[in-house]
Design a protein around this motif. Structure first.
Motif, PDB file in Angstrom:
ATOM      1  N   TYR A 125       0.832  -1.199   0.000  1.00  0.00           N
ATOM      2  CA  TYR A 125       0.000   0.000   0.000  1.00  0.00           C
ATOM      3  C   TYR A 125       0.868   1.252   0.000  1.00  0.00           C
ATOM      4  CZ  TYR A 125      -4.061  -2.741   1.764  1.00  0.00           C
ATOM      5  OH  TYR A 125      -5.088  -3.630   1.932  1.00  0.00           O
ATOM      6  N   GLY A 128      -2.421   7.889  -1.465  1.00  0.00           N
ATOM      7  CA  GLY A 128      -2.527   8.629  -2.725  1.00  0.00           C
ATOM      8  C   GLY A 128      -2.003  10.052  -2.576  1.00  0.00           C
ATOM      9  N   THR A 131      -4.567  12.563  -1.147  1.00  0.00           N
ATOM     10  CA  THR A 131      -4.877  12.246   0.254  1.00  0.00           C
ATOM     11  C   THR A 131      -3.718  12.634   1.167  1.00  0.00           C
ATOM     12  OG1 THR A 131      -6.355  10.480  -0.466  1.00  0.00           O
ATOM     13  CG2 THR A 131      -5.608  10.382   1.823  1.00  0.00           C
ATOM     14  N   THR A 161       3.483  13.427  -4.614  1.00  0.00           N
ATOM     15  CA  THR A 161       3.646  12.405  -5.662  1.00  0.00           C
ATOM     16  C   THR A 161       5.090  11.918  -5.716  1.00  0.00           C
ATOM     17  OG1 THR A 161       1.874  13.440  -6.948  1.00  0.00           O
ATOM     18  CG2 THR A 161       3.308  11.904  -8.127  1.00  0.00           C
ATOM     19  N   VAL A 181      -2.896   2.148  -4.400  1.00  0.00           N
ATOM     20  CA  VAL A 181      -2.760   3.570  -4.080  1.00  0.00           C
ATOM     21  C   VAL A 181      -4.053   4.006  -3.389  1.00  0.00           C
ATOM     22  CG1 VAL A 181      -2.385   5.880  -5.044  1.00  0.00           C
ATOM     23  CG2 VAL A 181      -1.262   3.891  -6.082  1.00  0.00           C
ATOM     24  N   GLU A 183      -6.485   6.472  -2.052  1.00  0.00           N
ATOM     25  CA  GLU A 183      -6.789   7.874  -2.341  1.00  0.00           C
ATOM     26  C   GLU A 183      -8.194   8.265  -1.871  1.00  0.00           C
ATOM     27  OE1 GLU A 183      -5.243  10.583  -2.860  1.00  0.00           O
ATOM     28  OE2 GLU A 183      -4.846  10.875  -5.000  1.00  0.00           O
ATOM     29  N   SER A 198      -6.111  14.493  -8.831  1.00  0.00           N
ATOM     30  CA  SER A 198      -5.818  13.126  -8.379  1.00  0.00           C
ATOM     31  C   SER A 198      -5.378  12.242  -9.539  1.00  0.00           C
ATOM     32  CB  SER A 198      -7.024  12.512  -7.680  1.00  0.00           C
ATOM     33  OG  SER A 198      -6.763  11.164  -7.338  1.00  0.00           O
ATOM     34  N   TYR A 201      -1.998  12.633 -11.323  1.00  0.00           N
ATOM     35  CA  TYR A 201      -0.818  12.198 -10.559  1.00  0.00           C
ATOM     36  C   TYR A 201      -0.760  10.673 -10.457  1.00  0.00           C
ATOM     37  CZ  TYR A 201      -0.695  17.156  -9.789  1.00  0.00           C
ATOM     38  OH  TYR A 201      -0.653  18.517 -10.011  1.00  0.00           O
ATOM     39  N   PHE A 202      -1.938  10.045 -10.403  1.00  0.00           N
ATOM     40  CA  PHE A 202      -1.969   8.573 -10.445  1.00  0.00           C
ATOM     41  C   PHE A 202      -1.394   8.087 -11.778  1.00  0.00           C
ATOM     42  CE2 PHE A 202      -3.659   4.469 -11.502  1.00  0.00           C
ATOM     43  CZ  PHE A 202      -3.591   3.756 -10.313  1.00  0.00           C
ATOM     44  N   TYR A 215      -6.163   1.470  -7.953  1.00  0.00           N
ATOM     45  CA  TYR A 215      -6.686   2.783  -7.536  1.00  0.00           C
ATOM     46  C   TYR A 215      -7.794   2.501  -6.527  1.00  0.00           C
ATOM     47  CZ  TYR A 215      -6.885   7.775  -9.028  1.00  0.00           C
ATOM     48  OH  TYR A 215      -6.769   9.137  -9.131  1.00  0.00           O
ATOM     49  N   ILE A 217     -10.447   4.179  -3.909  1.00  0.00           N
ATOM     50  CA  ILE A 217     -11.118   5.362  -3.348  1.00  0.00           C
ATOM     51  C   ILE A 217     -12.360   4.877  -2.607  1.00  0.00           C
ATOM     52  CG2 ILE A 217     -12.139   7.616  -3.820  1.00  0.00           C
ATOM     53  CD1 ILE A 217     -10.567   7.743  -6.410  1.00  0.00           C
ATOM     54  N   SER A 231      -7.524   5.527 -16.058  1.00  0.00           N
ATOM     55  CA  SER A 231      -6.371   6.047 -15.307  1.00  0.00           C
ATOM     56  C   SER A 231      -5.078   5.266 -15.530  1.00  0.00           C
ATOM     57  CB  SER A 231      -6.692   6.034 -13.811  1.00  0.00           C
ATOM     58  OG  SER A 231      -6.842   4.689 -13.363  1.00  0.00           O
TER      59      SER A 231
END
Length: 319
Positions: A125, A128, A131, A161, A181, A183, A198, A201-202, A215, A217, A231
């Motif tokens: 892990y 993000g 976050t 990042t 990630v 987030e 967001s 940058y991902f 990803y 969320i 993404s």
């Protein structure tokens, strides 16, 4: 990554409930890699999922950046202060950042042990970028500044990042298969702001690392699903508020959909019978979706009865 095309993968986001198997505290597991590894070993022994992640902890990177953390014995740690209020404070933080430090080393060690000992999908892990910016600035200030000081927020997110990229690369160097990630704060963003603060940058992390990223969320991400699918993520880990069948019609089939039994309402508060029934219902609904991985909608809480996790695994096995 070891993925069988014939078998439906079952990878609940376990960790914290396993402290009952080792008679340890959550804090002990988050600060001592050998204790955490022992708990993960016991989790595999009892539940036999197809993949395993370390314990989830959203304060690791913030603490490595020097923020003060409240650290109770059996609840998730939290950031006590949010010192980045202006560019001067950000410049000072950048000057002080000195690479992998603090409890990042705990989780790197746990991943090394997992790779050495476990014969299934192994994940790690990272927080993000958006976050982590919220941990540095405070989520309320972050939300206001996205609208009032967007350039300042972008400077913060560019820095976070960079920190996350450095950490994620070292996690992958241990030999793990995938990094999620985390987030959760991105759920507050509109689709347009999400792309800007967001997802951009991902995508950068994904293009730099060139390894499978998930990803994740929390909450109701229906307004973001279409963009999340674009993404570059290997998988989307979605919470129980999202209808995964609906998501499967929007997200490209090459992107795995991971989830999404309610960690609180079902795993923590339900009975084994309820968990079994809800798991079966989800599997039934998703039976024709090949890119579906059965999991919890988020991290399974610390007080979750182990019998409920047994019921989840049993339903998956029987299905």
């Amino acid at each position: 990554m070891m993925i069988s095309e014939k078998k439906r993968l079952v990878i609940p986001l376990l960790g914290a409930p396993g402290i009952k198997l080792t008679g340890t505290t959550l804090k002990q597991n988050l600060i001592d890699p050998s204790i955490q590894f022992k708990t993960l070993y016991k989790i595999l022994e009892r539940f036999n999922p197809d993949g395993i992640f370390p314990f989830m902890d959203l304060t690791v990177e913030a603490e490595a950046l020097g923020l003060k953390i409240d650290f109770p014995e059996n609840e998730n740690p939290s950031v006590r202060e949010h010192p980045i209020k202006d560019r001067e404070a950000l410049a000072e933080l950048k000057r002080k950042w000195n690479g992998i430090s603090g409890r990042m080393k705990v989780f790197i060690k746990v991943c090394e042990m997992m790779v050495k000992e476990f014969d299934r999908i192994k994940g790690g892990y990272v927080i993000g970028p958006f976050t982590l910016a919220g941990e540095l600035m405070g989520v309320n200030d972050l939300g206001i500044n996205v609208l009032e000081e967007p350039e300042f927020v972008k400077e913060v997110v560019e820095f976070t990042t960079k920190v996350i990229l450095e950490y994620a690369k070292v996690l992958f160097e241990t030999g793990i298969d995938v990094v999620a990630v985390l987030e959760p704060t991105a759920v507050i963003l509109s689709p347009q702001l999400f792309k800007e603060f967001s997802m951009k940058y991902f995508k950068y992390l994904s293009s730099e690392i060139k390894r499978p990223l998930i990803y994740h969320i929390c909450g109701n991400t229906k307004h973001l699903i279409e963009d999340m699918g674009k993404s570059g993520a290997w998988g989307l880990s979605l919470d129980s508020a999202v209808d995964l069948k609906w998501a499967s019609e929007i997200v490209p089939s090459k992107v795995n959909l991971i989830g999404n039994l309610d960690p609180v309402g079902v795993f923590l508060q339900g009975s084994p019978e309820m968990v079994y029934e809800r798991t079966w219902k989800l599997l039934e609904r998703m039976k024709d979706v090949e890119n579906f991985i059965l999991s919890s909608g988020c991290d399974i809480p610390v007080g979750t009865p182990l019998e409920n996790i047994d019921a989840f695994m049993q339903a998956a096995k029987n299905f």
